[in-house]
Scaffold this motif. Structure first.
Motif, short mmCIF file in Angstrom:
data_model
loop_
_atom_site.label_atom_id
_atom_site.label_comp_id
_atom_site.label_asym_id
_atom_site.label_seq_id
_atom_site.Cartn_x
_atom_site.Cartn_y
_atom_site.Cartn_z
N ASP A 160 0.77 -1.12 -0.03
CA ASP A 160 0.01 -0.04 -0.01
C ASP A 160 0.80 1.28 0.01
N HIS A 161 1.76 1.33 0.94
CA HIS A 161 2.85 2.61 0.84
C HIS A 161 3.41 2.71 -0.57
N ASP A 162 4.03 1.52 -1.24
CA ASP A 162 4.59 1.55 -2.54
C ASP A 162 3.71 2.13 -3.47
N HIS A 163 2.53 1.80 -3.44
CA HIS A 163 1.46 2.37 -4.40
C HIS A 163 1.04 3.79 -3.94
N ALA A 164 0.96 4.07 -2.80
CA ALA A 164 0.59 5.53 -2.33
C ALA A 164 1.96 6.41 -2.85
N LEU A 165 2.94 6.06 -2.77
CA LEU A 165 4.16 6.78 -3.24
C LEU A 165 4.03 7.05 -4.76
N ALA A 166 3.63 5.79 -5.41
CA ALA A 166 3.67 5.85 -6.82
C ALA A 166 2.40 7.16 -7.14
#
Length: 227
Positions: A60-66
């Motif tokens: 979720d964090h990786d996607h949020a950052l993207a």
């Protein structure tokens, strides 16, 4: 104001089952095969989509950052507003599934390698905001402004998230919105604001006799603005 939508739903939305499996079995005792089975995919598909156990915890964090990166690169909002709206969207994504968020938090608390990676994630958010703010402030802005503002935004977000994890509050987005605006108002000499260069609304009162010529009235207004 509701936060702007900054991208489609996360491709890792079904990672909840894998995080639940990690929480139940224990991080060290859970294999990639266990997680693939929990997700209903093959082992090779699991590695292709997530990379590894720790990757799925932070999906979720990786996607949020993207999503946040795309939003900041494309938005035409003023910098201060863009940072607020982007941060609110991150919070919405991380709190959309309360049970998964709680299990992830518990995993982080019990697993040192995950806590260390959490620090890296935090730095990535700070660096993204700092780079964005540095590029959207006047050239003579002190270097520390973007760094300090970015660190403050991430700290306020993380504090709100920890509070929500202890006691899920449906008003977390509205509260975070208010707190972020209060924080960034401290940087208004450089970041500006929606109501003026310093983030505040200036009210000017000019007193003139309505019977006077319009030129005299305009002169009174000019004098008031120059004070």
């Amino acid at each position: 104001m509701p936060p702007a939508r900054i991208g489609p739903a996360s491709p890792g939305d079904n990672s909840a089952a894998a995080i639940r499996s990690l929480a139940e079995r224990g991080y060290d005792a859970t294999t990639a095969e266990d997680l693939a089975e929990a997700l209903g995919v093959s082992r090779s598909t699991f590695f292709r989509r997530f990379g590894g156990k720790d990757d799925i915890v932070f999906a979720d964090h990786d996607h949020a950052l993207a999503r946040l990166t795309v939003f900041l690169e494309s938005t035409e909002r003023p910098a201060r507003e863009a940072v607020v709206q982007g941060t609110l969207e991150v919070m919405q994504l991380l709190t959309r599934d309360a049970e998964t968020a709680r299990l992830r938090s518990e995993l982080l608390r019990r697993t040192r390698p995950l806590r260390e990676r959490e620090l890296v994630i935090t730095h990535r958010y700070e660096r993204l905001f700092a780079d964005y703010l540095a590029a959207h402030t006047p050239a003579d802005t002190p270097r520390w402004v973007a760094v300090a503002a970015a660190a403050g935004v991430v700290a306020v977000h993380n504090a709100a998230l920890r509070s929500w994890l202890r006691d899920p509050d449906p008003g977390v987005i509205a509260s975070l919105d208010r707190e972020l605006r209060e924080l960034l108002a401290r940087f208004s000499p450089w970041l500006g604001g929606p109501d003026g260069a310093d983030g505040s609304t200036r009210v000017v009162v000019a007193v003139a006799d309505a019977s006077e010529p319009s030129e005299r009235i305009l002169e009174a207004v000019r004098d008031a603005l120059e004070r």
